[in-house]
Structures are given as structure tokens and as C-alpha cells.
Scaffold this motif. Sequence first.
Motif, short mmCIF file in Angstrom:
data_model
loop_
_atom_site.label_atom_id
_atom_site.label_comp_id
_atom_site.label_asym_id
_atom_site.label_seq_id
_atom_site.Cartn_x
_atom_site.Cartn_y
_atom_site.Cartn_z
N GLU A 4 0.81 -1.22 0.00
CA GLU A 4 0.00 0.00 0.00
C GLU A 4 0.84 1.27 0.00
OE1 GLU A 4 0.53 -1.34 4.28
OE2 GLU A 4 0.04 -2.27 2.35
N THR A 5 2.17 1.15 0.06
CA THR A 5 3.02 2.34 0.16
C THR A 5 2.75 3.33 -0.97
OG1 THR A 5 4.79 1.10 1.25
CG2 THR A 5 5.39 3.20 0.21
N ASP A 13 -0.89 4.73 -1.16
CA ASP A 13 -1.05 5.86 -0.24
C ASP A 13 -0.36 7.10 -0.78
OD1 ASP A 13 -2.39 4.11 1.41
OD2 ASP A 13 -0.70 3.79 2.78
N LEU A 14 0.86 6.94 -1.30
CA LEU A 14 1.60 8.07 -1.84
C LEU A 14 0.87 8.69 -3.03
CD1 LEU A 14 4.09 9.89 -1.95
CD2 LEU A 14 5.25 8.11 -3.28
N SER A 49 -2.36 8.54 -3.74
CA SER A 49 -3.62 9.17 -3.36
C SER A 49 -3.42 10.61 -2.88
CB SER A 49 -4.31 8.34 -2.27
OG SER A 49 -3.55 8.36 -1.07
N ILE A 50 -2.23 10.88 -2.37
CA ILE A 50 -1.90 12.24 -1.94
C ILE A 50 -1.16 12.98 -3.05
CG2 ILE A 50 -0.67 13.62 -0.22
CD1 ILE A 50 -0.79 11.14 1.62
N PHE A 81 6.14 12.60 2.79
CA PHE A 81 5.68 11.22 2.94
C PHE A 81 6.80 10.33 3.48
CE2 PHE A 81 4.82 6.93 1.43
CZ PHE A 81 3.46 6.77 1.71
N ARG A 86 6.62 8.32 7.01
CA ARG A 86 6.66 6.85 6.98
C ARG A 86 8.03 6.29 7.38
NH1 ARG A 86 2.44 4.24 4.16
NH2 ARG A 86 0.58 5.55 4.44
#
Length: 267
Positions: free
Chosen positions: A50-51, A54-55, A57-58, A110, A114
Motif C-alpha cells: 500500500e506504500t 497511499d503516496l 492518493s496524496i 511522505f 513513513r
Amino acid sequence: METNIEAIDPVAIDLGPIQLHWYAVIILSGALLGLWVAIRESERRGLPKETFVDLASIGIPISIIFARIYYVIFEWEYYVDHPGQIIAVWKGGLAIHGVLIGAMLTMIVFAKVRNISFWKLADILAPSLILAQAIGRWGNFINQEAHGGPVTREFLMNLYLPEFIVNQMYIDEMYYHPTFLYESFWNFSGFILLMFLRRSNLRQGELFLIYIMYYSFGRFFIEGMRTDSLMLTENLRMAQFISVILILASIIIIWYRRKKGMQISTI
């Protein structure tokens, strides 16, 4: 004078008040394909699946916003009189250097949140970025923008281009250099190069910096052919100026990090 040539309709789906433009479809397709490549690379590098979801999506919306802001700033004389057009991104006007600014700022934050190396993220993302750029240029093709100076139909036919490309380059009773195609081809070639280099003994971060240098080198020359460049001064094209700065900065960073003994990447 050509009279029977019709341009491709920039609207992919027309539902009355709701329209979906090919430009948006192509840009999104490039982003999603790039995301798929990044996810595969991140799994191979041992990062959670999912890294990059998630990145992305932003990062994707932030990059689009930065790309539009960048473009609007350098075309402010137009947008100050047409403020309603500022949000009309489906008509084009997304600057890749704005995308890079937005993407890098997002990655820096990010990576810190993380607790992941920024350079590791950048190396994984580099092939995805240039692949998305290669696909995205076809959005410019549909909108009949980002083209070069005038040429003859014979010149385009001698490039052995499909007729639909030749016809789409017929704008306002004149044919133009398909600079969108030149850059798309350059970027696809860069994607293949980066996918090959990712398995070589590069230091961490160098794949990303090679991407920056490769893209900037091609962009410098292709930009010189375009008729719609964002200008820094009356005679200086912004993209060419930025390309030179990025190439020099990347060379200096690689030299400095190698001098400091940065580790070899395991991509």
C-alpha cells in the motif's frame, strides 16, 4: 487548402451537463499505469504493497494542483482576465515541471512521516514518472497543443506517421511538428532505459537523478521546437532554463554523494 480534415473530438463521453474529456482520461491512464509499475517495484524492494497507493492518493492531486499553478503563473496575463478558466484543466495547461515540484515535495513529507528513505522512493518512482509522461503527451495530441512550428503534409507523411496523427496536426489551415510525439517517444525510450539501469550497480538515488537528466536533455531540444512555450523572459524559454538547471544540479548531487560514499542501491 484542406477542407475535409476533422480533428478528433476532445470529449470522450458527453452526458449533457457532464463531459469526460480525452485529456483527463489519458492523464489518469498514465498515472494509473505508472502506479502499477511502482507497486510492483515496491513489492520487489520489500515495501508494503500500500506504500505507493497511499503516496499516489496524496501525490497525484497535489502534483496536478502544482502543475496548474505553475502554468497559470506564467500565463497570468491571460488568466487575470479569464479567472474562470484557471480550473479548466481538461483543456490542457499542466506543466510537467510543476508536477515534479509537487511530487518531490509530497515524497519528502511522505518519506519523513513513513520513515522511508526519500531516495529509495524516488528511485522506485522514476520509471513510473517518465512512463506517465510518455502517455500523458497524447492528451496534448488530442487537444492539438504542445506542437512545434509549421511543416508540410509531405514532411509528416515522410515520417511514416499514421494518417490520424497527420490529420490531427492540421490546425487552423496549417500542419505542425508533432512535438508531443517526439517527447512521447523520448520518454518511452527513457522508461526502457531506466528499467534496464535499475538492476545495475547505481548508488541510491542515482536512478531518479538519471531520470531527471535524461528527461531534461530531451526536453531542452524538443522545447526549442515548440510554439507555445512558457517564457521566463522575452527570449528565454522557462522549460529550457529549468532543464539546464536540473541537469547541472543532478550531476553535482551524484558527484557529491559518490564522494561521500553513498551506498549502492539494491533496486
